[in-house]
Design a protein around this motif. Structure first.
Motif, short mmCIF file in Angstrom:
data_model
loop_
_atom_site.label_atom_id
_atom_site.label_comp_id
_atom_site.label_asym_id
_atom_site.label_seq_id
_atom_site.Cartn_x
_atom_site.Cartn_y
_atom_site.Cartn_z
N UNK A 265 0.82 -1.20 0.00
CA UNK A 265 0.00 0.00 0.00
C UNK A 265 0.86 1.25 0.00
N UNK A 266 2.00 1.19 0.65
CA UNK A 266 2.90 2.34 0.67
C UNK A 266 3.43 2.66 -0.71
N UNK A 267 3.92 1.64 -1.43
CA UNK A 267 4.47 1.91 -2.76
C UNK A 267 3.37 2.29 -3.74
N UNK A 268 2.14 1.81 -3.51
CA UNK A 268 1.03 2.23 -4.35
C UNK A 268 0.79 3.73 -4.22
N UNK A 269 0.84 4.22 -2.98
CA UNK A 269 0.69 5.65 -2.76
C UNK A 269 1.89 6.43 -3.28
N UNK A 270 3.10 5.91 -3.06
CA UNK A 270 4.32 6.62 -3.41
C UNK A 270 4.59 6.61 -4.90
N UNK A 271 3.94 5.69 -5.65
CA UNK A 271 4.11 5.65 -7.10
C UNK A 271 3.66 6.95 -7.72
N UNK A 272 2.64 7.58 -7.21
CA UNK A 272 2.10 8.81 -7.75
C UNK A 272 2.77 10.00 -7.06
N UNK A 273 3.61 10.01 -6.58
CA UNK A 273 4.42 11.08 -6.01
C UNK A 273 5.80 11.23 -6.54
N UNK A 421 -5.63 12.79 -5.04
CA UNK A 421 -6.77 11.89 -4.86
C UNK A 421 -6.33 10.43 -4.81
N UNK A 422 -5.45 10.04 -5.73
CA UNK A 422 -4.98 8.65 -5.76
C UNK A 422 -4.11 8.33 -4.55
N UNK A 423 -3.29 9.29 -4.13
CA UNK A 423 -2.43 9.06 -2.96
C UNK A 423 -3.25 8.93 -1.69
N UNK A 424 -4.28 9.74 -1.54
CA UNK A 424 -5.14 9.64 -0.36
C UNK A 424 -5.85 8.29 -0.31
N UNK A 425 -6.27 7.80 -1.49
CA UNK A 425 -6.95 6.50 -1.54
C UNK A 425 -6.02 5.37 -1.08
N UNK A 426 -4.77 5.42 -1.54
CA UNK A 426 -3.81 4.37 -1.14
C UNK A 426 -3.38 4.53 0.31
N UNK A 427 -3.17 5.77 0.75
CA UNK A 427 -2.67 6.03 2.11
C UNK A 427 -3.68 5.63 3.17
N UNK A 428 -4.97 5.68 2.82
CA UNK A 428 -6.01 5.31 3.79
C UNK A 428 -5.97 3.83 4.13
N UNK A 429 -5.33 3.01 3.28
CA UNK A 429 -5.24 1.57 3.53
C UNK A 429 -3.98 1.19 4.32
N UNK A 430 -3.10 2.13 4.56
CA UNK A 430 -1.84 1.88 5.27
C UNK A 430 -2.11 1.80 6.76
N UNK A 431 -1.66 0.73 7.42
CA UNK A 431 -2.01 0.49 8.83
C UNK A 431 -0.83 0.53 9.79
N UNK A 432 0.38 0.76 9.30
CA UNK A 432 1.55 0.74 10.18
C UNK A 432 1.71 2.09 10.88
#
Length: 458
Positions: A265-273, A421-432
Motif C-alpha cells: 500500500x505504501x508503494x502504491x501511494x508513493x508511485x504517484x508522487x 486523490x490517488x495518494x489519499x486512496x492508497x494512504x487510507x489503507x496503510x495500517x503501520x
C-alpha cells in the motif's frame, strides 16, 4: 585554545548534523541537474526527438532496476546465510554504509560533471550520462537512506536525523538560485565553471563527513559493542529471532515482500508522487488537493497566485518525500520483525520501494511533454520560434488548439489534483501507525538489545 575549539566543534557537529549534511552534498548537484539537463541537451547539444525518447526509455528501465539490484548486492550478506548474518553486527553495518558513501559520493559528483561538456554524439552522451549519474546517485541515496533505519530505532532519534536531512536538503536548493546568475545558452563557459565548483565542494564534503562519522563510530560505539558481545557470551540460549533455516534467496525475499501488505500500500501511494507522521502526510495530501482546487477555480489569469501555488506544491511534495523516508524505515522494522531476520535489510527494502515507484518519476517528463504536444501542438524539439506566447493567449489563431499558456495551466493544476486523490486512496489503507507501529518498534528494540546502538549514544 586550540583544544577547546576542537571540543566545541565536536559538540556542534553531532551525529545527526553530520548525517543530515550528507543530503546537502547530494541536493546541491541534483537540483541543478533536474533543472538544466533536458534544456542542455535539447537547446545546446541539439539532441533529436528519437534519441531523446530512446534514451529516456532505456533510462526508465535502468532507473527502476538499479535500486533493488544495488540494494541486494549491499544487503545480501544479511539474508543469504544465517551463519554470516549472525556475525554481522549493527555497528559493522553502519561502518560498511559509511565506507560506501565515502567512495560513491565523490564518484557521483564526478558523474555530474559529464553532462556539461560535449564529448560524444548527443544521443549517446545523453544515455551514458543519465545511466552513469543515476547509478552513483542510487548508491549514495540507498546507503544514506538505509543509515536512517540502521542508526536508530526510536521515533524521536529518527525524527532528529530526518530533520537535519530535510534542513540541509533545503539549503542545497540555493544552488538553483545561484545557477541563474551563470546560466547562458549562448556562453556556456561560466556555467561549466559553476558546476565544477559545486562538484568540488560536494566531493570534499562527502569525503570529510563520511570519514568523520567513521572515526566517531569506531571510537565511541565499537567499545560498547565489544562489551555487549562479552555479555552475550555469558547468556544461555538463543536469541528470540535466531534463524537456523536454509539461506534466503532473492526469490524467497520477493515472496516474503509480496505478503507485506503495508509495503504494497505504501508503494502504491508513493508511485504517484506514526500516528504523527501518518497524519502529517495525510494532511499534506489534503492541502495539495485543496490548493489545486482553489487554483482551478481562480483560473490562469492570476499570475502571482499561480506562482504561490507552484512554489507551495513543490514545498509540500518535498516535505512529503522527506517524511516518507521515516515511513520506509518503519517498514524496515516491520520486515525485520515479521520475517525474523538476523539483520535489517535496510538498503534492499529502500531499493524495492524505488523499483516500484521510480517509473513514476521517469514517466512524468515524458508524459508531460507528450500531453502538452497533444493538447496545444507545442513540441519542445521544434527548432522554429514558438508563435504562441506563454504570457498571453493567441486569440487570433484559428487552429482550434488551446494556447500554450492555458495548456500549461491545466497540466499544473490537474496533475496535483489527480495525484492527491490517488495518494489519499492508497494512504487510507496503510495500517503501520499508532499501536501497531509501537508494538513493532518494541519487538525490534527488544530483539536487538545490546546490539542496536541508538543515535543518542553516539
Amino acid at each position: 585554545m586550540g583544544r577547546s575549539t576542537w571540543f566545541c566543534w565536536n559538540g556542534v557537529l553531532s551525529t545527526a548534523v553530520l548525517y543530515g549534511s550528507l543530503a546537502l552534498f547530494t541536493s546541491i548537484l541534483h537540483n541543478v541537474f533536474l533543472l538544466y539537463y533536458v534544456e542542455t541537451f535539447v537547446s545546446i547539444y541539439k539532441i533529436d526527438k528519437v534519441s531523446f525518447w530512446v534514451g529516456e526509455t532505456i533510462f526508465l528501465i535502468w532507473n527502476s532496476f538499479n535500486d533493488p539490484l544495488f540494494g541486494w548486492l549491499s544487503d545480501r550478506a544479511f539474508l543469504s546465510s544465517p551463519q554470516s548474518g549472525s556475525h554481522i553486527t549493527s555497528p559493522e553495518v553502519v561502518l560498511k554504509r559509511l565506507k560506501a558513501l565515502s567512495t560513491n559520493g565523490p564518484l557521483f559528483a564526478l558523474s555530474f560533471l559529464a553532462f556539461w561538456v560535449a564529448w560524444a554524439r548527443p544521443g549517446l552522451q545523453f544515455l551514458l550520462c543519465l545511466c552513469l549519474y543515476d547509478g552513483f546517485l542510487t548508491m549514495v541515496d540507498l546507503h544514506h537512506s538505509a543509515l536512517l533505519a540502521d542508526l536508530a530505532v526510536s521515533a524521536t532519534a529518527r525524527t532528529s536525523l530526518n530533520f537535519y536531512c530535510s534542513l540541509f536538503s533545503a539549503l542545497g536548493s540555493f544552488s538553483v538560485f545561484m545557477s541563474y546568475g551563470f546560466w547562458d545558452k549562448e556562453d556556456f563557459y561560466y556555467f561549466r565553471y559553476f558546476c565544477v565548483t559545486l562538484a568540488a565542494f560536494s566531493i570534499l564534503g562527502f569525503f570529510f563527513v563520511s570519514r568523520k562519522l567513521q572515526l566517531r563510530f569506531k571510537k565511541e560505539i565499537l567499545p560498547k559493542q565489544d562489551e555487549a558481545s562479552a555479555l552475550k557470551e555469558l547468556s544461555v540460549g538463543n536469541a528470540p529471532f535466531t534463524n537456523a533455516e536454509k539461506p534466503v534467496t532473492i526469490g524467497q525475499y520477493l515472496k516474503q515482500l509480496s505478503k507485506h501488505k503495508n509495503f504494497l500500500w505504501f508503494v502504491s501511494m508513493n508511485l504517484i508522487q506514526r500516528n504523527g507522521v501518518y497524519q502529517v502526510i495525510k494532511w499534506l495530501f489534503l492541502l495539495k488537493l485543496g490548493l489545486g482546487l482553489v487554483m482551478l477555480l481562480a483560473g490562469a489569469d492570476h499570475i502571482y497566485l499561480l506562482c504561490i501555488f507552484i512554489a507551495s506544491n513543490r514545498v509540500f511534495t518535498e516535505g512529503t518525500c522527506k517524511l516518507l523516508k521515516l515511513v520506509i524505515s518503519d517498514l524496515v522494522d516491520e520486515d525485520f520483525v515479521v520475517n525474523r531476520r538476523q539483520q535489517a535489510a535496510s538498503a534492499l527494502l529502500f531499493g524495492m520501494v524505488a523499483l516500484l515507484t521510480k517509473p513514476g518519476q521517469t514517466f512524468a517528463p515524458l508524459i508531460g511533454t507528450w500531453l502538452l504536444c497533444v493538447y496545444t501542438g507545442y513540441d519542445i524539439f521544434e527548432r522554429q520560434p514558438v508563435k504562441d506566447s506563454v504570457l498571453a493567449p493567441d486569440i487570433s489563431s484559428g487552429s482550434g488548439t488551446p494556447p500554450l499558456r492555458l495548456g500549461c495551466f491545466y497540466m499544473l493544476v490537474f496533475v496535483p489534483i489527480t495525484c492527491a486523490l490517488l495518494q489519499l486512496a492508497a494512504w487510507s489503507r496503510f495500517t503501520l501507525h499508532g499501536k501497531k507501529l509501537q508494538a513493532i518498534k518494541t519487538l525490534r528494540q527488544g530483539t536487538q538489545h545490546g546490539h542496536m546502538i541508538d543515535v543518542k549514544a553516539i
